[in-house]
Design a protein around this motif. Sequence first.
Motif, short mmCIF file in Angstrom:
data_model
loop_
_atom_site.label_atom_id
_atom_site.label_comp_id
_atom_site.label_asym_id
_atom_site.label_seq_id
_atom_site.Cartn_x
_atom_site.Cartn_y
_atom_site.Cartn_z
N ARG A 21 -17.83 42.30 49.89
CA ARG A 21 -17.55 41.83 48.53
C ARG A 21 -16.77 40.80 48.47
N GLY A 22 -16.43 40.21 47.51
CA GLY A 22 -14.80 39.30 47.37
C GLY A 22 -15.21 37.92 48.04
N PRO A 23 -14.29 37.70 48.27
CA PRO A 23 -13.89 36.07 48.70
C PRO A 23 -14.34 36.29 50.68
N PRO A 24 -14.86 35.00 50.61
CA PRO A 24 -14.86 34.65 52.14
C PRO A 24 -13.92 35.10 53.14
N ILE A 25 -14.05 35.46 54.63
CA ILE A 25 -12.56 35.50 54.91
C ILE A 25 -12.50 35.05 56.41
N ARG A 26 -12.19 35.12 57.08
CA ARG A 26 -12.34 33.78 58.26
C ARG A 26 -11.71 34.96 59.48
N GLY A 75 -9.53 41.06 46.22
CA GLY A 75 -10.28 42.35 46.40
C GLY A 75 -9.90 43.34 48.00
N ALA A 76 -9.58 44.28 48.28
CA ALA A 76 -9.59 45.01 49.61
C ALA A 76 -10.57 45.26 50.58
N PHE A 77 -10.27 45.77 51.35
CA PHE A 77 -11.58 45.45 52.40
C PHE A 77 -10.74 46.60 53.83
N TRP A 78 -11.94 46.91 54.75
CA TRP A 78 -12.06 47.84 55.66
C TRP A 78 -12.22 47.66 56.66
N GLU A 88 -20.12 57.61 61.54
CA GLU A 88 -19.91 58.61 60.48
C GLU A 88 -18.58 58.49 60.30
N ARG A 89 -17.71 59.33 60.77
CA ARG A 89 -16.80 59.36 61.35
C ARG A 89 -15.70 58.19 61.19
N ALA A 90 -16.24 56.89 61.29
CA ALA A 90 -15.17 55.88 61.11
C ALA A 90 -15.07 55.44 59.70
N LEU A 91 -16.48 55.95 59.41
CA LEU A 91 -16.03 55.41 57.62
C LEU A 91 -15.80 56.43 56.48
N MET A 92 -15.63 57.90 57.26
CA MET A 92 -15.13 59.16 55.87
C MET A 92 -14.63 58.83 55.23
N ASN A 93 -13.35 57.87 55.13
CA ASN A 93 -12.97 58.09 54.23
C ASN A 93 -12.97 56.54 53.03
N ILE A 94 -13.68 56.16 53.63
CA ILE A 94 -14.40 54.87 53.18
C ILE A 94 -15.31 54.77 51.80
N THR A 95 -15.26 54.40 50.60
CA THR A 95 -15.97 54.96 49.30
C THR A 95 -17.02 53.44 48.94
N ALA A 96 -18.03 54.78 48.88
CA ALA A 96 -19.67 52.94 49.35
C ALA A 96 -19.69 51.81 48.59
N ASP A 97 -18.90 51.24 47.72
CA ASP A 97 -18.61 50.53 47.03
C ASP A 97 -17.87 49.08 47.42
N GLU A 98 -16.88 50.04 48.46
CA GLU A 98 -15.87 48.82 49.49
C GLU A 98 -16.70 48.13 50.78
N SER A 99 -15.83 47.28 50.53
CA SER A 99 -16.37 46.27 51.89
C SER A 99 -15.88 47.07 53.03
N VAL A 100 -16.60 46.86 54.87
CA VAL A 100 -16.08 47.77 55.21
C VAL A 100 -16.55 46.57 56.53
N VAL A 101 -15.72 46.20 57.71
CA VAL A 101 -16.33 45.48 58.81
C VAL A 101 -16.16 46.48 59.98
N THR A 153 -16.76 33.17 60.26
CA THR A 153 -16.64 33.16 58.16
C THR A 153 -17.72 34.46 57.97
N LEU A 154 -17.27 35.25 57.00
CA LEU A 154 -17.74 35.85 56.95
C LEU A 154 -18.09 36.05 55.15
N ARG A 155 -18.73 35.81 54.15
CA ARG A 155 -19.14 35.63 52.95
C ARG A 155 -20.06 36.64 52.48
N GLY A 156 -19.75 36.67 51.17
CA GLY A 156 -21.21 38.00 50.93
C GLY A 156 -22.54 36.54 49.95
N GLN A 157 -23.72 37.19 50.33
CA GLN A 157 -24.69 36.63 50.05
C GLN A 157 -24.69 36.15 48.31
#
Length: 302
Positions: free
Chosen positions: A62-67, A181-184, A201-214, A298-302
């Motif tokens: 989600r949000g703009p592309p990131i390099r 928009g922030a990302f993780w 599971e442990r790495a993502l435990m503090n990240i809500t489902a609607d947030e972008s994560v790499v 470059t990561l971008r949304g579809q």
Amino acid sequence: MGAIGWPIALFLLWRAKHLKGRIASVAASLASLGWAFCVWAFLIEPQTLVVRHVTVDSATWRGPPIRIGLISDTHVGAPHMSAGRLDRVVARMNRERPDIVLLLGDYAGRHEPAALRSAKDRSIVLGGIAPFARLSAPHGVVAVLGNHDWWYDGPAIERALTATGATVLENNAIRIARDGGAFWIAGLADLESNRERPSYERALMNITADESVVAIAHWPDVFADAPSRVAITLAGHSHCGQVNLPIVGRMVHASAGSRRWPCGAYDDDGRKLYVTGGVGVSMIPARFRQPPEIVVLTLRGQ
């Protein structure tokens, strides 16, 4: 010998000499080809550097592309890699102006633990991490450890990376604030870690489902357990096979996951993986048709 026998004998003698000459010529050509292969694979290609530019579309970004700049498997202290060369790699990455740089493990060269190495050798390994302090990216530098780092001395490598300003992750995540928009970035533990096993599971435990994560990891093997909510998993370890012969294919498989996902971008029913071949060498001091590389993805949304 009759009148017919002499011509036949002379022909056979000529034929034998001709065949012997052709065999010698073929042998010389093969020897020259082998010599050229060795010079290229053991001396030239490992000293080169390719900058790969890749674009990946992810439905969960989600949000703009990131390099994203990727550096992996530097293996300082092994053949072909010194702190001076890594300085040049860092400078080349800086010229690409990535938004964030991710370091994917295996900073130590060779296999011996630190306790069995000389003071000079330990200085070379830890000094080979110092150039990362010169990386420049608006959203900083984030790292994970690799198996060679744990074989060497995981906590020592971790301290050296932290001293450069990098954030080192192990089954935890860091939130990156930015316009749009922030990302993780979620970092997984290494499969050879002395502290814990890799766990999405442990790495993502503090990240809500609607947030972008790499997600970042050293081994591509962990991708087998990647949840669909992760925009992309980034890994190294494979060296892209390091030696990739025509017809025969890749000669080095560092793990089962490296055999399954050896190099480049993969899409598994919407789950995304990118595996970089890294910069250094391991096991054999050679590269062939898999040159050292850094990646700007470059990561971008579809």
